[in-house]
Write a protein that holds these residues in place. Sequence first.
Motif, short mmCIF file in Angstrom:
data_model
loop_
_atom_site.label_atom_id
_atom_site.label_comp_id
_atom_site.label_asym_id
_atom_site.label_seq_id
_atom_site.Cartn_x
_atom_site.Cartn_y
_atom_site.Cartn_z
N ASN A 81 59.03 34.28 -31.45
CA ASN A 81 59.79 35.09 -32.40
C ASN A 81 60.50 36.24 -31.69
OD1 ASN A 81 60.75 35.36 -34.97
ND2 ASN A 81 59.17 36.81 -35.58
N GLU A 82 61.23 35.89 -30.66
CA GLU A 82 61.89 36.89 -29.82
C GLU A 82 63.39 36.62 -29.74
OE1 GLU A 82 61.55 38.59 -25.28
OE2 GLU A 82 59.86 37.54 -26.17
N LYS A 83 64.18 37.68 -29.93
CA LYS A 83 65.64 37.56 -29.90
C LYS A 83 66.15 37.77 -28.48
CE LYS A 83 67.89 39.40 -33.23
NZ LYS A 83 68.54 40.33 -34.15
N LEU A 84 66.97 36.82 -28.03
CA LEU A 84 67.60 36.90 -26.72
C LEU A 84 69.11 36.93 -26.91
CD1 LEU A 84 65.53 34.08 -24.97
CD2 LEU A 84 65.08 36.53 -24.93
N VAL A 85 69.80 37.69 -26.08
CA VAL A 85 71.26 37.78 -26.14
C VAL A 85 71.82 37.13 -24.88
CG1 VAL A 85 73.23 39.34 -26.27
CG2 VAL A 85 71.14 39.87 -27.52
N VAL A 86 72.75 36.17 -25.08
CA VAL A 86 73.30 35.40 -23.97
C VAL A 86 74.82 35.50 -24.01
CG1 VAL A 86 73.49 33.09 -22.99
CG2 VAL A 86 71.36 33.80 -24.07
N ASP A 87 75.42 35.70 -22.84
CA ASP A 87 76.87 35.68 -22.71
C ASP A 87 77.26 34.24 -22.44
OD1 ASP A 87 79.38 36.93 -22.67
OD2 ASP A 87 79.36 36.97 -20.47
N LEU A 88 77.96 33.61 -23.38
CA LEU A 88 78.28 32.19 -23.32
C LEU A 88 79.76 32.01 -22.97
CD1 LEU A 88 77.21 29.28 -23.92
CD2 LEU A 88 78.06 29.61 -26.23
N PRO A 89 80.07 31.37 -21.83
CA PRO A 89 81.47 31.13 -21.49
C PRO A 89 82.13 30.23 -22.54
CG PRO A 89 80.06 30.70 -19.59
CD PRO A 89 79.16 30.91 -20.78
N MET A 90 83.42 30.43 -22.77
CA MET A 90 84.13 29.64 -23.78
C MET A 90 84.17 28.16 -23.42
SD MET A 90 84.83 31.68 -26.12
CE MET A 90 86.21 31.48 -27.18
N HIS A 91 84.09 27.82 -22.13
CA HIS A 91 84.14 26.42 -21.71
C HIS A 91 82.77 25.74 -21.71
CE1 HIS A 91 83.17 28.60 -18.01
NE2 HIS A 91 82.52 27.50 -17.65
N ALA A 92 81.70 26.46 -22.00
CA ALA A 92 80.36 25.88 -21.98
C ALA A 92 80.21 24.86 -23.10
CB ALA A 92 79.31 26.97 -22.13
N ALA A 93 79.61 23.72 -22.76
CA ALA A 93 79.38 22.67 -23.75
C ALA A 93 77.96 22.69 -24.29
CB ALA A 93 79.67 21.31 -23.12
N PHE A 94 77.02 23.25 -23.52
CA PHE A 94 75.61 23.26 -23.90
C PHE A 94 74.97 24.60 -23.57
CE2 PHE A 94 76.52 18.82 -23.06
CZ PHE A 94 75.92 18.19 -24.12
N VAL A 95 73.87 24.87 -24.27
CA VAL A 95 72.96 25.95 -23.91
C VAL A 95 71.66 25.23 -23.56
CG1 VAL A 95 71.66 27.94 -24.73
CG2 VAL A 95 74.03 27.64 -25.42
N ILE A 96 71.11 25.53 -22.40
CA ILE A 96 69.90 24.86 -21.94
C ILE A 96 68.69 25.72 -22.27
CG2 ILE A 96 68.68 23.94 -19.94
CD1 ILE A 96 71.59 23.58 -18.74
N VAL A 97 67.75 25.14 -23.02
CA VAL A 97 66.52 25.83 -23.43
C VAL A 97 65.36 25.12 -22.75
CG1 VAL A 97 65.06 26.46 -25.38
CG2 VAL A 97 67.55 26.45 -25.64
N GLU A 98 64.58 25.87 -21.97
CA GLU A 98 63.44 25.30 -21.28
C GLU A 98 62.16 26.02 -21.68
OE1 GLU A 98 65.30 23.77 -17.07
OE2 GLU A 98 64.56 25.82 -17.16
N VAL A 99 61.15 25.26 -22.06
CA VAL A 99 59.82 25.82 -22.29
C VAL A 99 59.08 25.65 -20.98
CG1 VAL A 99 57.67 25.64 -23.58
CG2 VAL A 99 59.85 25.27 -24.75
N CYS A 100 58.55 26.77 -20.46
CA CYS A 100 57.90 26.78 -19.15
C CYS A 100 56.46 27.23 -19.28
CB CYS A 100 58.64 27.71 -18.20
SG CYS A 100 60.38 27.29 -18.00
N ARG A 101 55.67 26.85 -18.27
CA ARG A 101 54.26 27.23 -18.22
C ARG A 101 53.97 27.82 -16.85
NH1 ARG A 101 49.26 23.97 -17.03
NH2 ARG A 101 50.73 22.42 -16.26
N ARG A 102 53.39 29.02 -16.85
CA ARG A 102 53.02 29.64 -15.58
C ARG A 102 51.66 29.07 -15.18
NH1 ARG A 102 52.85 35.94 -15.27
NH2 ARG A 102 50.93 35.57 -16.41
N VAL A 103 51.63 28.37 -14.07
CA VAL A 103 50.41 27.73 -13.59
C VAL A 103 49.59 28.70 -12.74
CG1 VAL A 103 49.51 25.76 -12.27
CG2 VAL A 103 51.58 25.51 -13.62
#
Length: 176
Positions: A62-84
């Motif tokens: 439940n956290e808000k992130l602000v991203v600067d998205l280039p006009m030519h971008a086709a996707f936003v990549i979302v990765e769920v990560c785990r710190r081992v």
Amino acid sequence: MAYAEFSSRTIEITVISGENLQVRGKPIKSKSDLFVTVQPDLQNDSVRTKIDRDGAGFPRWNEKLVVDLPMHAAFVIVEVCRRVSSRKIKIVGTARVPVADFTAGYLPESHLQFLSYRLRDKRGDRNGVVNLSMRVKMAAGIELPLLQKQGIGVQVTVPMPETKVHGGSRGAVSEY
């Protein structure tokens, strides 16, 4: 100012939660350090959430992130990560969010949309779901087009006849 003069736009992504996250086909145990990174297509800059340690396979950020998205971008990549460990991070799952999912259509750019995406592990197998909300922020000084201000459709002015209102003990009556 026209939209064409801008090379990027700002988007607000609220990473809400994850569902049914797994490692090698098994549910993630409690006390796993899970976080989410978000980055625009074809860029190395990313932002990330804080770590959720309590959610196990069903984390809540439940956290808000602000991203600067280039006009030519086709996707936003979302990765769920785990710190081992303190130096090692593994990707649990990745979702490629099409920019058209939250910028195209008849809705105003500032409209909030709730979206869910299937995560895939590095082999391409299903590995849970990530829940997001997204909104394109309007740049300061930009005037929304008339159709977006008024909603979908065209503004039509309809002349109304003059009315005479007579009051009474039970309510008002109009005469045309």
